[in-house]
Design a protein around this motif. Sequence first.
Motif, PDB file in Angstrom:
ATOM      1  N   MET A   1       1.331  15.709  14.121  1.00 44.24           N
ATOM      2  CA  MET A   1       0.173  15.964  14.983  1.00 44.24           C
ATOM      3  C   MET A   1      -1.060  16.361  14.185  1.00 44.24           C
ATOM      4  N   ASN A   2      -0.881  16.930  12.997  1.00 41.26           N
ATOM      5  CA  ASN A   2      -2.044  17.276  12.182  1.00 41.26           C
ATOM      6  C   ASN A   2      -2.692  16.037  11.574  1.00 41.26           C
ATOM      7  N   ASP A   3      -1.943  14.929  11.482  1.00 38.30           N
ATOM      8  CA  ASP A   3      -2.478  13.682  10.938  1.00 38.30           C
ATOM      9  C   ASP A   3      -3.140  12.836  12.020  1.00 38.30           C
ATOM     10  N   LEU A   4      -2.559  12.809  13.204  1.00 36.44           N
ATOM     11  CA  LEU A   4      -3.090  12.075  14.346  1.00 36.44           C
ATOM     12  C   LEU A   4      -2.971  12.991  15.559  1.00 36.44           C
ATOM     13  N   ALA A   5      -4.088  13.615  15.927  1.00 41.14           N
ATOM     14  CA  ALA A   5      -4.068  14.660  16.963  1.00 41.14           C
ATOM     15  C   ALA A   5      -4.170  14.112  18.380  1.00 41.14           C
ATOM     16  N   ARG A   6      -4.586  12.866  18.554  1.00 42.24           N
ATOM     17  CA  ARG A   6      -4.903  12.367  19.890  1.00 42.24           C
ATOM     18  C   ARG A   6      -3.736  12.452  20.882  1.00 42.24           C
ATOM     19  N   PRO A   7      -2.509  12.086  20.501  1.00 41.27           N
ATOM     20  CA  PRO A   7      -1.428  12.197  21.484  1.00 41.27           C
ATOM     21  C   PRO A   7      -1.191  13.627  21.964  1.00 41.27           C
TER      22      PRO A   7
ATOM     23  N   ILE B   1       0.842  -1.197   0.000  1.00 42.35           N
ATOM     24  CA  ILE B   1       0.000   0.000   0.000  1.00 42.35           C
ATOM     25  C   ILE B   1       0.877   1.247   0.000  1.00 42.35           C
ATOM     26  N   ALA B   2       1.934   1.237   0.816  1.00 40.85           N
ATOM     27  CA  ALA B   2       2.831   2.390   0.882  1.00 40.85           C
ATOM     28  C   ALA B   2       3.454   2.684  -0.481  1.00 40.85           C
ATOM     29  N   ALA B   3       3.807   1.637  -1.195  1.00 42.01           N
ATOM     30  CA  ALA B   3       4.398   1.833  -2.519  1.00 42.01           C
ATOM     31  C   ALA B   3       3.399   2.459  -3.487  1.00 42.01           C
ATOM     32  N   SER B   4       2.102   2.196  -3.258  1.00 47.27           N
ATOM     33  CA  SER B   4       1.071   2.689  -4.157  1.00 47.27           C
ATOM     34  C   SER B   4       0.627   4.109  -3.819  1.00 47.27           C
ATOM     35  N   VAL B   5       0.462   4.419  -2.535  1.00 44.55           N
ATOM     36  CA  VAL B   5      -0.133   5.707  -2.155  1.00 44.55           C
ATOM     37  C   VAL B   5       0.831   6.635  -1.438  1.00 44.55           C
ATOM     38  N   GLY B   6       2.017   6.141  -1.063  1.00 46.62           N
ATOM     39  CA  GLY B   6       2.928   6.961  -0.294  1.00 46.62           C
ATOM     40  C   GLY B   6       2.563   6.991   1.176  1.00 46.62           C
ATOM     41  N   THR B   7       3.427   7.594   1.969  1.00 40.64           N
ATOM     42  CA  THR B   7       3.170   7.705   3.399  1.00 40.64           C
ATOM     43  C   THR B   7       3.132   9.184   3.789  1.00 40.64           C
ATOM     44  N   PRO B   8       2.422   9.494   4.885  1.00 38.86           N
ATOM     45  CA  PRO B   8       1.620   8.600   5.730  1.00 38.86           C
ATOM     46  C   PRO B   8       0.259   8.307   5.100  1.00 38.86           C
ATOM     47  N   PHE B   9      -0.388   7.236   5.603  1.00 38.59           N
ATOM     48  CA  PHE B   9      -1.746   6.917   5.163  1.00 38.59           C
ATOM     49  C   PHE B   9      -2.474   6.173   6.277  1.00 38.59           C
ATOM     50  N   TYR B  10      -3.792   6.278   6.264  1.00 38.49           N
ATOM     51  CA  TYR B  10      -4.651   5.476   7.132  1.00 38.49           C
ATOM     52  C   TYR B  10      -5.132   4.256   6.359  1.00 38.49           C
ATOM     53  N   VAL B  11      -5.205   3.133   7.038  1.00 38.72           N
ATOM     54  CA  VAL B  11      -5.730   1.926   6.424  1.00 38.72           C
ATOM     55  C   VAL B  11      -6.718   1.278   7.369  1.00 38.72           C
TER      56      VAL B  11
ATOM     57  N   ARG C   1     -15.941   4.373  18.751  1.00 42.53           N
ATOM     58  CA  ARG C   1     -14.562   3.944  18.940  1.00 42.53           C
ATOM     59  C   ARG C   1     -14.411   2.426  18.929  1.00 42.53           C
ATOM     60  N   LEU C   2     -15.341   1.695  19.581  1.00 42.19           N
ATOM     61  CA  LEU C   2     -15.145   0.250  19.666  1.00 42.19           C
ATOM     62  C   LEU C   2     -15.356  -0.426  18.308  1.00 42.19           C
ATOM     63  N   ILE C   3     -16.125   0.206  17.434  1.00 41.67           N
ATOM     64  CA  ILE C   3     -16.272  -0.345  16.085  1.00 41.67           C
ATOM     65  C   ILE C   3     -15.077   0.034  15.209  1.00 41.67           C
ATOM     66  N   SER C   4     -14.654   1.292  15.281  1.00 36.74           N
ATOM     67  CA  SER C   4     -13.663   1.780  14.312  1.00 36.74           C
ATOM     68  C   SER C   4     -12.237   1.856  14.837  1.00 36.74           C
ATOM     69  N   GLY C   5     -12.050   1.950  16.155  1.00 34.84           N
ATOM     70  CA  GLY C   5     -10.720   2.230  16.689  1.00 34.84           C
ATOM     71  C   GLY C   5      -9.675   1.218  16.278  1.00 34.84           C
ATOM     72  N   ASN C   6      -9.891  -0.045  16.625  1.00 39.83           N
ATOM     73  CA  ASN C   6      -8.915  -1.085  16.291  1.00 39.83           C
ATOM     74  C   ASN C   6      -9.037  -1.567  14.855  1.00 39.83           C
ATOM     75  N   ALA C   7      -9.931  -0.954  14.092  1.00 41.56           N
ATOM     76  CA  ALA C   7     -10.070  -1.308  12.675  1.00 41.56           C
ATOM     77  C   ALA C   7      -9.156  -0.489  11.790  1.00 41.56           C
ATOM     78  N   GLY C   8      -8.333   0.390  12.374  1.00 39.52           N
ATOM     79  CA  GLY C   8      -7.500   1.243  11.547  1.00 39.52           C
ATOM     80  C   GLY C   8      -6.091   1.417  12.076  1.00 39.52           C
ATOM     81  N   LEU C   9      -5.169   1.615  11.156  1.00 35.94           N
ATOM     82  CA  LEU C   9      -3.784   1.957  11.462  1.00 35.94           C
ATOM     83  C   LEU C   9      -3.435   3.259  10.753  1.00 35.94           C
ATOM     84  N   LEU C  10      -2.487   3.992  11.336  1.00 40.25           N
ATOM     85  CA  LEU C  10      -1.799   5.058  10.617  1.00 40.25           C
ATOM     86  C   LEU C  10      -0.390   4.556  10.322  1.00 40.25           C
ATOM     87  N   VAL C  11      -0.027   4.527   9.055  1.00 39.36           N
ATOM     88  CA  VAL C  11       1.284   4.038   8.638  1.00 39.36           C
ATOM     89  C   VAL C  11       2.129   5.236   8.220  1.00 39.36           C
ATOM     90  N   ALA C  12       3.338   5.305   8.764  1.00 38.22           N
ATOM     91  CA  ALA C  12       4.224   6.440   8.508  1.00 38.22           C
ATOM     92  C   ALA C  12       5.611   5.943   8.142  1.00 38.22           C
TER      93      ALA C  12
END
Length: 421
Positions: free
Chosen positions: A309-315, A21-31, A278-289
């Motif tokens: 931080m603009n890509d993943l603001a939670r921390p 996926i990284a080779a196709s869309v570049g990083t970072p990306f959500y999957v 959150r319980l439906i979507s939280g563990n259903a996704g990764l951020l790849v960097a």
Amino acid sequence: MDHFLYRNGILHAEDVALPDIAASVGTPFYVYSAATLTRHYHLFTEALSPLPHMVCFAIKSLSNVAVLKLLGDLGAGMDVVSGGEYRRARAAGVPGDRIVFSGVGKTREEMRLALTGGIRQFNVESEPELRALSEVAVSLGVTAPITIRVNPDVDARTHEKIATGKKDNKFGIPIARAPEVYAEAASLPGIEVVGIDVHIGSQLTELEPFEQAYLKVADLTHRLRAEGHDIRRLDLGGGLGIPYTRSNEAPPLPTDYGALIKRTVGDLGCEVEIEPGRLISGNAGLLVAGVIYVKSGEGRDFLILDAAMNDLARPSMYGAHHDIVPVIEAPPGAPTRPFDVVGPVCETGDTFAKGRDLPLVAEGDLVAFRSAGAYGAVMASEYNSRPLVPEVLVKGDHFAVIRERPSFDEILNRDTIPAWL
């Protein structure tokens, strides 16, 4: 459980290798994993069976239209908190009678949109909102089905920024005042009372706060029925938490949550609505960097990523923890060392983790943030003029880009220079 596993030392989303996926869309990306989204939705429907119920996905946690269509096709309702989210739900093919409209600041324009487009109910949060909704409904010659959100003054024992059920929070009306507000609702034209709404917060890791709130709702149901109101629907909100670290004690399971609902309100003869996000979507996704640099500092080392931080603001916003793992699995017994994991944004707050023990990685390697499906892409911005990252949906051995990364021309063309400059 999720569907992100190492195979032959490479982290996969279902049957797709993340480097592909990284080779196709570049990083970072959500999957996102379609299998995980589907499984988590079904956990809730099974937990509430055989009660009459509707599981309304909280769009604010993950609003991509493709994800909403996937869940809507499974039978999910949608919980929206803005006119934009309402439009997303309808664009995903979800009928109006499966859409619940929540939020403290609904405008008359948003009310009109939902009343003309179809709505299951409005979860009304104040008397001024109730009166405004009555005026809009009368002007359209329709009736607005409502619940009233009551604030039970229950401590959700969660982060202060996502607790919503205490008396000093902005949400709902004090439960002690509910009878008088329901009486006013019953007297207003264009309003039909159908039930009660409550929601006490997000990322709850124990059941006791839910039990306290739901028992109060059960008592209120009896009182309102005795006063002549037809309470036939209970919207119990969402908020069940997920494990953000692999070592932490797991929060309660949906089966435990469902058993609590049956025990506290199951004998009232009401249809039950819940609004998990959150319980439906939280563990259903990764951020790849990708790793830009490995930098040695004074007494600490930095892992500088192309995600920020603009890509993943939670921390930066909540001090939230996300497990960070290499996409290429470290061999057993490989050395680790502590890193401050940071992004390239020009702020010290652009920090994902401090002193995190990680396997040694190098420039160009990939890392993944686990449990990033909820409140990740939806909270992203273009701060520092960084393009929004793409979103990718995986099903089995294939993937599709469900939101493209905008080009810099697209970003710049949204700005307009006045003629007088």
